[in-house]
Design an enzyme around this catalytic site. Structure first.
Site, short mmCIF file in Angstrom:
data_model
loop_
_atom_site.label_atom_id
_atom_site.label_comp_id
_atom_site.label_asym_id
_atom_site.label_seq_id
_atom_site.Cartn_x
_atom_site.Cartn_y
_atom_site.Cartn_z
N TYR A 1 0.87 -1.15 0.00
CA TYR A 1 -0.05 0.14 -0.08
C TYR A 1 0.98 1.16 0.08
O TYR A 1 1.45 1.59 1.08
CB TYR A 1 -1.00 -0.13 1.43
CG TYR A 1 -1.70 -1.12 1.29
CD1 TYR A 1 -2.03 -1.91 0.27
CD2 TYR A 1 -2.38 -1.33 2.48
CE1 TYR A 1 -3.13 -3.23 0.17
CE2 TYR A 1 -3.34 -2.76 2.61
CZ TYR A 1 -3.69 -3.37 1.45
OH TYR A 1 -4.59 -4.41 1.82
N PHE B 1 -21.87 -0.41 -1.82
CA PHE B 1 -23.25 -0.45 -1.12
C PHE B 1 -23.30 0.96 -0.25
O PHE B 1 -24.28 1.08 0.53
CB PHE B 1 -23.19 -1.64 -0.28
CG PHE B 1 -23.36 -2.91 -0.86
CD1 PHE B 1 -24.67 -3.30 -1.15
CD2 PHE B 1 -22.52 -3.82 -1.10
CE1 PHE B 1 -24.78 -4.29 -2.12
CE2 PHE B 1 -22.40 -5.02 -1.70
CZ PHE B 1 -23.84 -5.28 -2.40
#
Length: 628
Positions: free
Chosen positions: A61, A214
């Site tokens: 990352y 979502f």
């Protein structure tokens, strides 16, 4: 401000974490440009103070910058309040991305992460992606060393298949498997989740909100910056998004009824999968962190769970999880461990008997896993050991109904689930009746009842090799073998064996039905079987004499560059290709050493030397106590 965050056990090795974690990736990479460091440190502190203690990062990352950020955030006493997880396995150097799991890389990656995080020990260290060029046993073997050295506490895997998880767990207990699990990524429910639960491995669900889908549905794509890798994912492409928005709309309808947001409903669904599941939603905003924590308070009824699962079926989502050549659990199989000579020797195949049975040249005696050599060993450890043996090429497994009694057969039966049964030759035995106080029995009714009971305990249809464990001297051997012959004809057993039978008994039995194998004690200190057939020894009055044999064997082993155990086992292997030793063990390290004995080559002169020091008078004491 935020709901209470309960604590859960992750895995079976003692790790306890918050029931919801914090995925930190998006703070530094992949979901847009890096966010302001001070804001992200404040967010991490807010999460910790709210009860979120499992923090998830990786060396890829950034690369590296997310670990550095976490290291800074954990100053001032914060480190002691969290469970810190990071990962290795994706190397990015000179503009080239490579999956690596070789030992040198594993160690270097760990030490670099420790330095960037500015800590002494990583709580949970995942293999981020599986290197399909390196046997998983080799990678986990190096991680095991790092555990022993105190550099990491627990081992995890990410995007690993069920079989890879089993093989890894056989080398060292896997504490957690990280996988993508959400209402729009449910494929892991078929094999991986059940495997984790069988082995007592915790589950960490990444992207539980469908990579943000979502939270706002198809509108999410409008917020993607040019640095956001989600714009390249198949599910967010126009041709799939129109279909996928229907799932969001249905989830949103239920969320409205429940009085929560669709992201909270989706997250609550993951939480309701069980207390062995810890989702790690990522965010870069304090408000979203609070909303995610509140999902823990959303209670779903059984009917609501069924409704959600019905609208989130396989055809509810279009597009793969990743695009291109991304590594996932679907392509995480690694070479067999015996292809790597650092670990174990090659296990060849041999013919056992003349009836067509082929087995590994070395078997695994399972008795001590359950009895006689001490208390029963932990079942998950023994199942992992059996799987490791099978994956290493050891396929002849030896048990008996008297081991436990019965519990060893039950253990082996459990170990052979999930496709393992088809990979082994399974031998068990009858003849010592525990119910009759250890009485030896060979009458037909008893033989049949024992066979049917063993088949049931092992949960199989047919026993590959069925031995008469001890010969009943009250019953003509022809009668006992006659009943075994019927069981062969009925398909309940394939091959017949005898154990501890004299030469004359073997001949008489073989005249009724071919005997495939005879099991006998044969070693450098038990050579009496050589004359005709081809515990007292541990008592103080005999042990002093017997140690001379060990010392002589040890001297030769040192010259050969092997252990005395490997030398003794190699001597048995050199008796011929019709001999299959079945050393028992409860430790993977010993199993690997035993397999390496297959690589120990003995010259005729060395065999003669060993034979000369292992003469009849080299050992004092009978093999068994009186009455056996």
């Amino acid at each position: 401000m935020a709901g209470a965050v309960k604590r859960i056990k992750l895995g079976s090795q003692g790790l306890e974490v918050s029931a919801q974690g914090l995925g930190c990736m998006g703070m530094s990479a992949f979901y847009g440009p890096p966010k302001p460091e001070s804001d992200m440190i404040a967010l991490i502190h807010h999460a910790i103070n709210s009860g979120i203690t499992l923090l998830d990062t990786s060396d890829i990352y950034g690369p590296h910058t997310n670990e550095i950020l976490l290291g800074k955030a954990l100053k001032g006493g914060m480190r002691e309040r969290v469970e810190l997880a990071t990962k290795f396995g994706i190397s990015f150097a000179d503009g080239k991305r490579e999956i690596r799991g070789d030992p040198a890389y594993v160690r270097a990656a760990c030490e670099a992460s420790l330095k960037r995080l500015d800590i002494d020990c990583i709580d949970l260290y995942y293999q981020h992606r599986i290197d399909t060029r390196v046997p998983i046993e080799v990678t986990i073997g190096e991680l095991k060393k790092l555990v022993e050295e105190g550099k990491i506490k627990y081992i995890g895997l990410s995007e690993a298949s069920a079989s890879t998880i089993r093989r890894a767990h056989a080398v060292h207990p896997i504490t957690a498997v990280q996988l993508e699990w959400s209402l729009w990524s449910r494929d892991v429910e078929a094999e991986i989740v059940p495997t984790c639960r069988e082995l007592g491995i915790g589950i960490v669900a990444y992207s539980p909100l469908g990579r943000g889908f979502f939270s706002s549905g198809p509108k999410l794509v409008e917020s993607f910056s040019k640095e956001d890798f989600r714009q390249y994912l198949p599910r967010f492409q126009a041709e799939n998004l129109e279909h996928n928005k229907k799932l969001f709309e249905r989830v949103n309808e239920i969320a409205t009824r429940k009085g929560c947001t669709p992201s909270q409903l989706a997250l609550a669904w993951v939480h309701h999968q069980g207390d062995d599941v810890c989702p790690i939603p990522g965010t870069t905003k304090v408000e979203n962190c609070n909303q995610n924590i509140k999902a823990l308070s959303v209670k779903l009824t059984l009917e609501e769970m069924v409704e959600l699962e019905s609208i989130a079926s396989a055809d509810a989502v279009k597009g793969d999880r990743y695009g291109g050549k991304a590594s996932t659990y679907e392509d995480s199989e690694t070479p067999p461990v015996n292809s790597n000579k650092e670990m174990v020797g090659t296990v060849k195949r041999i013919k056992l008997g003349s009836q067509g049975l082929e087995v590994s040249a070395q078997g695994l005696g399972c008795m001590a896993m359950s009895c006689l050599y001490g208390p029963p060993e932990p079942e998950p450890d023994m199942i992992a050991l059996i799987h490791h043996a099978i994956n290493s090429g050891i396929t002849l497994l030896d048990t008996s109904d008297i081991y436990g009694p019965y519990t060893n057969e039950i253990l082996v039966g459990k170990a052979l689930k999930g496709g393992m049964r088809e990979r082994v030759e399974l031998a068990t035995k009858f003849g010592i009746s525990f119910a009759d106080g250890g009485k030896i029995r060979g009458d037909p009714a008893y033989v049949r009842a024992c066979c049917e009971a063993s088949v049931k305990r092992l949960d199989i249809d047919c026993i590959d090799l069925y031995y008469q464990h001890r010969v009943d001297t009250k019953i003509p051997i022809e009668v006992t073998i006659g009943e075994l012959k019927k069981l062969v004809e009925e398909g309940k057993i394939k091959y017949i064996g005898l154990s501890e039978a004299c030469a004359a008994t073997i001949r008489r039995a073989h005249a009724v039905h071919p005997i495939t194998a005879v099991q006998l004690e044969w070693s450098l200190w038990s050579r009496d079987v050589e004359a005709e057939i081809c515990m007292p020894k541990f008592q103080a009055e005999n042990l002093e004499h017997n140690k001379k044999l060990f010392e002589s064997v040890n001297e030769i082993a040192m010259r050969k560059g092997c252990t005395p155990a490997q030398l003794a086992l190699a001597w048995v292997h050199h008796q011929g290709d019709d001999v299959c030793p079945i050393p028992g063990t409860t430790k993977i390290e010993q199993l690997n050493e035993n397999i390496q004995a297959l690589s120990v080559k003995l010259a005729p002169e060395e065999m003669a030397e060993l034979d000369s020091i292992a003469l009849a008078d080299a050992v004092k004491g009978d093999r068994y106590p009186d009455g056996v």
